[in-house]
Design an enzyme around this catalytic site. Structure first.
Site, short mmCIF file in Angstrom:
data_model
loop_
_atom_site.label_atom_id
_atom_site.label_comp_id
_atom_site.label_asym_id
_atom_site.label_seq_id
_atom_site.Cartn_x
_atom_site.Cartn_y
_atom_site.Cartn_z
N ARG C 105 0.66 -1.00 -0.03
CA ARG C 105 -0.02 -0.06 -0.07
C ARG C 105 0.92 1.24 -0.05
O ARG C 105 2.00 1.23 0.16
CB ARG C 105 -0.97 -0.03 1.01
N CYS C 109 3.48 8.72 -5.19
CA CYS C 109 4.27 9.90 -4.83
C CYS C 109 3.17 10.98 -4.85
O CYS C 109 2.40 11.07 -5.64
CB CYS C 109 5.17 9.99 -5.95
N GLU C 144 -3.27 7.20 7.09
CA GLU C 144 -1.85 7.19 7.81
C GLU C 144 -0.90 7.78 6.93
O GLU C 144 0.09 7.09 6.35
CB GLU C 144 -1.28 5.69 8.19
N GLU C 315 -7.72 4.29 15.66
CA GLU C 315 -7.35 2.72 15.84
C GLU C 315 -6.52 2.47 17.00
O GLU C 315 -5.48 3.29 17.13
CB GLU C 315 -6.22 2.54 14.65
N TRP C 323 3.28 -6.39 13.07
CA TRP C 323 4.36 -5.64 12.64
C TRP C 323 5.46 -5.18 13.29
O TRP C 323 6.53 -4.85 12.91
CB TRP C 323 3.76 -4.53 11.97
N GLU C 363 -1.98 -8.49 7.25
CA GLU C 363 -2.31 -8.26 8.75
C GLU C 363 -2.90 -9.66 9.30
O GLU C 363 -3.72 -9.46 10.37
CB GLU C 363 -3.21 -6.91 8.98
N HIS C 366 -2.79 -9.72 13.05
CA HIS C 366 -3.21 -8.43 13.83
C HIS C 366 -4.47 -8.80 14.61
O HIS C 366 -5.62 -9.34 13.96
CB HIS C 366 -3.34 -7.25 12.84
#
Ligand code: ZN
Ligand code: ZN
Ligand code: ZN
Lengths: 633, 633, 633
Positions: C105, C109, C144, C315, C323, C363, C366
């Site tokens: 992800r 740019c 993020e 979150e 991670w 994830e 997670h």
């Protein structure tokens, strides 16, 4: 079959006038096998199509006349410089996207079809010319697949082949998207053509993607090797082999071994202690001139399985090497001990690498059986002692062990893809388990993950087997052996996805891993009664009996009848304790070994070795530092 | 010749109105030499061919009128931005294959002929214009060759030049293949055109290949420098110099020095302690504000040899610098001490870098003699004190020392190519030896590897000289001095191949190195009677007398008459013990110095320095922290 | 406003049949907010222009019908694979010059205009369709910013945009050359076109160049974000937010926040402790299952400022994550404690990430509020407890604190550009100061660097604010608060040049930093009366009163009336001592807190938390391990 000795020889490195004296001296030392040829392409074909094999004919004849048998290696690990001009894109590409240039060895991508055809051609030339040669007793394909981290290539050739491999595996791009969960982070592909190797991504790639690329890369090695073996078999009845290395886990050695007759490996105990055993400094200081007491043994057992019973040491360390961070000299006696350790595990042959130290190029500081000035080096003298001892020794033997330990390369691919905690590796988990078993005085067989028949074993251990097919679960549920599972057993499906019901979902054992955590190695979790889990721990729920608890009262090990599940990574104390208990249940006698003393049973003979730098006592008597003791059973 | 002081000045950084006051203040401080010009290309030639030298004329005139002498630097270390448009391929390329971009300095490849011609042009402009200028007392070529690891370039220009260099050296490709042992791993080349720089290979390249590339790269620096000197000499009689750095071993400073009149170097004791002395944290804490007590001395002696007796400190640390991992402030007195240390070793001049702290760009946190706000900084005050002291001090002097130590850049290239043990370096071996000699109170001369006349020395030490030509062996065998060899002496031929007979093969000394091993630094090998070998050890055979044994009884040091061979890397205790004994044999008096106290002899004067943070006692009396003591001899 | 709870949900990951039960269970748990949509682009637009929003319509409706409110995220952090074919040059390029590939992800740019227009298009599609949807209660832009180090891109698109940005800022190339001091090392540019991003230079680039590039890169994020907000606001009145991260300092969150209504952040206390808090191993062992006791609090206060009072945790860590280097499980109670810590700092909402652990992709390890097999995970139970507690709890409140601490991203850019000592960072300096204040029992407000009105504060602290505009100096000089400055305050001008007069040049405080030094952390400089400066120290001159001296007698802290200047980096003891004294002067009561106990005041309520693994005593009574205690004020 008698146990034999050998060496590796490079006639092309020495004046032809020396060959005959070399051959005579090899024979006088008691050697049987001489491996040659595997790096000689540039002298056999100095320019494309210009063949010059006569010197190799003469070298083989000279060795043969001295009564020696040749292992002939195909030279494909070192394509000559002109090959790069013919196939500029044959170079492997590293994970940073840089082609890996000419100037050493293994400068090829396994997926490059042009180079593949060149290999077909040179192997056919070898096989045609020497397939029926009476002095060629065995073949070797290439050399040390994977050395210098050469399995994973990110070249265009690899990318193209990867897409084909994916199409074969998944059939449709929709199936792949679903299997990998590509909906996550919008990673869906519209066609196989859109898929790249998983390097240089912004964050980590999808673990399903990474695992697929690792499997593909492993399969490319097997495919590359099989092409050579198929050609050799058209012309020769001599057995085919490949020389594997220590702790290389980037390709499935069992799959490569399926196409070969004999597994061999290259055993460098001192180099490996420094650069891959994973020991702390204290351990390294204790064994700096002897090597880890279990690392060779583990690989001997592993490659006996890879070779379906037939295996050799193709390269045995003969003194200091050139390539480790530090390169110590072995204690006197170690070159003999290492050979006996190999025979204790069923080796047919032990070949020292190399005959004479070569004064030039990359390995000029690698010792040989002879010094560069042709004087005897210590390895020659110890090899001669082994040759004397072998004369009256029993034949090659490797009876079935009471304990089996499953080692599965695919599981290592998956752990490497997702260690979940820094520094955790499947290999280390298996090796820690192996070490504990060996310190209990047990002989161990390694089994591949595809094994379904566990007949004859009292204990089968399968820690960390992260993907476990249903028929393996079934086989383990039905065997008469005690079975030890966990941690991380059956924690993923075939595509690196967590299964539901949650793992291990093992018939006959009501245990569920409800949560997983990893911790730094300086935060061990104490077990009631001694030992710790370190690094990796699972929270377990279930109706089975709790066999071991953590100090905080949570369950650590569950057991139901012959099935045991270990919910963490045990330290040495924990592992010895858990396996001692299972041995007691299984009626197997254990004996705890201290320091550097180890033993292994062959038919009628228990072979004791002392890797310690001081003499030690064993039940069979005193054993010298670097000593070997043969106990009649 | 009187000892002098100076500074480095950048008139282009400051308003022209400040120049005259600056010049007056420099003169009042007692300075003689002002180095200017070396980074000013973009203001002298703002666009290609547009010359603007008038401001530099005026700056030189202003300084000259104040009675100062100018060292004029050629500006080739900082080609302007437009140069990259004219020669896009002039940028050096790093070992990863990436061009090293514009935006700092030294952004050129020594092998780029187009840039070479631009340098010819600008140097000729300088030399024509200022060759006879009465205020220009000396020249400097470029600036700090090798800074920011700029000697090795893997550009296309370097590859092309390397091939020419190889052809010159080997004549035929067959000769090169034989000399390098390219048969090993089928690395034979069919033509020089096939040879690339030795980067990005799969495994390490052939050490002969790497060593050749290092020698070539070093030669390119000498060649680049000589072009400038040749042009300067067409127009000027003033001496030419270059400012070397500390512990730069990627090019042969002696070869560059052969074309120059004076060697200068840039001495940053605190920065060097942090980033290159190689000391442990305890040592760094002890000398954090003073610098290592031997590092400057070593380089002073080295560059005295490079300058064939004539040498300066061109840049002397004046306070905290900007570029080290940590940048402490010197203890009060150190800027004076460092100057006296230089004079003790024969320096003609000590120039503080820089005159005034510049508030902008990369070195804005580098102290000067003045603060950015033009106030006196501590360095100015200490320089003034030195200037006062110099008025009545004796002339420059550096009498021959009793002990000579050979330092050979080519040996460093070879060790770097093949350290054989992690962290082993030739420089460190020589520096450890130097430190031991200096702690015995000895003055030392450094000699280059090409030295053949050792007349006047009582001891000649040549550890680690891995390639030793026959005539050097002969000269060392015939000198009246005691000669100390080993470890690794004469261990390779000129092409990085192990010679047969085995090393050292030294006439007059029956010693053979039968085997070599390296070990971690936490595995020291004790010597009988004190001290250890650490890291590196050789197994020795021979008929010479054993002078020192290892604890395990193996020989550590052999001696026959005046020849001594040391078979390992001694720690401080071992080195002091071995050299004390040889000094006793040679009739040289030693005095052991503790902590930070050191001394060095000049004509009639022993100069004591105290690098310690506390006062100390010397045979000549008490010496303050950061103090200097002059003892009449 | 009531305090609320929520979660993040990915309907596209689960069969549509599960949605309704999920929604019901969320509501029953007491959740209010459900964030969705932000990674779903590939399912909303599977090929260019092929729109498929119906499933999202149904998902929102299902959630809405259950009484839940949706936070709708724009999906621009995960452009689909086909986007790369449309805009091959949209990929960011890393500092080594390598494009950052598709497969995870954030593979874009910020400066790529083509991708910018694609984002406009997809955001408009979202806003048009859902702008008036009654169930959409808030918006989130992207996800993020900066995660996986994605702010700095060295692509061609970035280079072009950087040149435009420079032209806007400096007007003429001459002005830029002067501002940066490009005369140094001949780095002058003739046009903006000649300027590249500052990567791959030979030595470090000009710090003015680096700082400009960091500012530009930060501005590109704000510009990218604003485009989305402007479009959303055309269609919707719901507040817009973005979810920031912990210790991301590569862009100015305040500037991004200026265009948003609410700041949110993603709080992972255990992951952050392992990978970014910067604590030693002992501290990590003590808080391994709880997280650092101050790290969350600091960010809560920071993002309250970024959101101009309105902020959420978007979150919240719900268990082990996937991670961090190690991924431990939280102590029971921590998921509740973390929520209360957030409310103590004024959070409007705390959303746990994620609803259900997803078994596939990056994830998969997670944790969620539910396990993969849909069973309750510990987070669900603790969230339910919080929901129960919130029912009778007071409203959201964050009264002004007595102490203000300035945090300025631009200062962090400058420190990162030039730390001057290894490991020194502005963030760490501010965080150390924050920790000391919090250990004194103080509630703290974070203020941005642009603040000019300090009304209501008793103490304003501004350490490390390396560039301080004149009007800020003036405001700090005139405020009624006690003001604490230094180290490094006002040490550079706006272009990273040292100002003259020398820093801090603070009206009302006669102090000058005459020299700066940095030292290793193992060389602390003791202060008279306790504590040390570590790592960074300034030599101070001036007429103000010396408040603290170093052991060697040099001044460490100067004070004049309400202005205090601290000339170094204080350790915990030093900082607590200095601030205790200032609190006493300012009439603020302090209470020293030990171990893991902390407190924070809201309106009428002091909220105590215990991050310790053992119960502890507080002035308000005993508090359990991982416990929360509400004290009426
Ligand atoms: Zn024959
Ligand atoms: Zn004049
Ligand atoms: Zn509705």
């Amino acid at each position: 079959m008698k146990r034999t000795l050998g060496t590796c020889y490079y006639p092309e490195h020495w004046p032809e006038e020396m060959w005959e004296a070399d051959a005579r001296r090899m024979a006088e030392t008691g050697l049987t096998w001489i491996r040659i040829g595997e790096f000689a392409w540039s002298r056999l074909e100095p320019s494309p199509g210009e063949l010059n094999f006569e010197w190799l004919d003469r070298a083989i004849e000279t060795l043969g006349r001295a009564g020696l048998k040749v292992v002939l290696g195909t030279p494909t690990a070192t394509p000559p410089r002109w090959m790069i001009d013919r196939h500029p894109d044959m170079l492997a590409v590293d994970a940073h996207g840089r082609p890996r240039k000419f100037g050493s060895r293994r400068h090829y991508c396994f997926s490059h079809e042009g180079y593949g055809r060149e290999c077909d051609r040179i192997v056919r030339l070898f096989a045609e010319r020497y397939g029926k040669n009476p002095h060629v007793g065995a073949w070797q394909t290439d050399n040390e697949y994977g050395c210098h981290k050469t399995i994973l290539s990110y070249s265009d050739a690899a990318a193209r082949a990867f897409r084909v491999w994916l199409q074969d595996r998944y059939g449709s791009i929709g199936a792949l998207n679903r299997a990998w969960g590509n909906i996550f982070w919008s990673m869906d592909y519209a066609s196989f053509e859109e898929i790249d190797p998983p390097n240089l991504t912004v964050a980590e790639p999808n673990p399903s993607h990474t695992l697929a690329f690792r499997r593909f890369s492993s399969d490319q090695v097997a495919r590359f090797n099989k092409r050579q073996v198929d050609i050799i078999r058209e012309y020769s009845d001599a057995p085919a082999s490949h020389n594997y290395m220590g702790r290389f886990t980037d390709f499935d050695h069992f799959k490569v071994g399926d196409d070969l007759d004999i597994a061999t490996w290259d055993s460098y105990p001192l180099g490996f202690l420094e650069d891959r055993v994973g020991a702390d400094r204290e351990h390294k200081r204790a064994f700096v001139r002897q090597g880890d007491p279990d690392f060779q043994a583990f690989h001997h057992d592993l490659y006996r399985a890879v070779g379906r019973g037939r295996w050799w040491v193709m390269e045995q360390q003969p003194g200091p090497v050139n390539w480790a961070p530090y390169n110590p000299a072995p204690l006197p006696g170690m070159m003999r001990l290492w050979a006996w350790e190999a025979y204790a595990h069923g080796a047919e042959a032990v070949c020292y690498f190399r005959w004479r130290q070569v004064p030039f190029a990359q390995e000029q500081m690698h010792a040989g059986m002879l010094r560069s000035d042709n004087a005897d080096a210590p390895a020659l003298l110890e090899a001669r002692q082994v040759a004397d001892e072998l004369r009256d020794a029993p034949d090659v033997s490797a009876p079935q062990a009471p304990v089996a330990l499953i080692f599965d390369y695919d599981a290592d691919f998956a752990w490497t893809t997702q260690p979940h905690g820094k520094g955790l590796s499947y290999f280390q988990l298996i090796f820690d388990t192996y070490k504990a078993l060996r310190k209990l005085g047990l002989s161990v067989d390694i089994l591949r993950g595809e094994t379904r028949d566990f007949g004859g074993y009292s204990i089968v251990s399968a820690p960390g087997l992260i993907y476990m097919p249903q028929d393996l679960k079934k086989a383990l549920g039905q065997t008469q052996a005690h079975v030890v599972l966990g941690p991380r057993t059956a924690a993923r499906n075939a595509d690196m996805v967590i299964p539901v019901p949650l793992p291990p979902d093992m018939p006959g054992l009501e245990v569920t891993v409800s949560r997983v955590e990893t911790l730094g190695l300086d935060m061990p979790m104490p077990l009631k009664g001694g030992g710790h889990f370190t690094g990796y721990r699972e929270e377990l729920e279930g109706a089975a009996d709790v066999a071991v608890e953590l100090e905080d009262g949570q369950p650590a090990v569950f057991r139901h009848e012959k099935l045991t599940y270990v919910g963490g990574w045990g330290d040495e104390t924990a592992l010895k304790r858990i396996y001692s208990e299972i041995c007691a249940l299984a009626g197997i006698e254990t004996r705890e070994l201290a320091g550097g003393v180890r033993c292994r049973d062959t038919d009628g003979l228990r072979i004791w070795t002392n890797y310690g730098a001081e003499p030690a006592e064993t039940p069979a008597g005193r054993i010298e530092a670097a000593g070997v003791l043969l106990e009649k059973l």
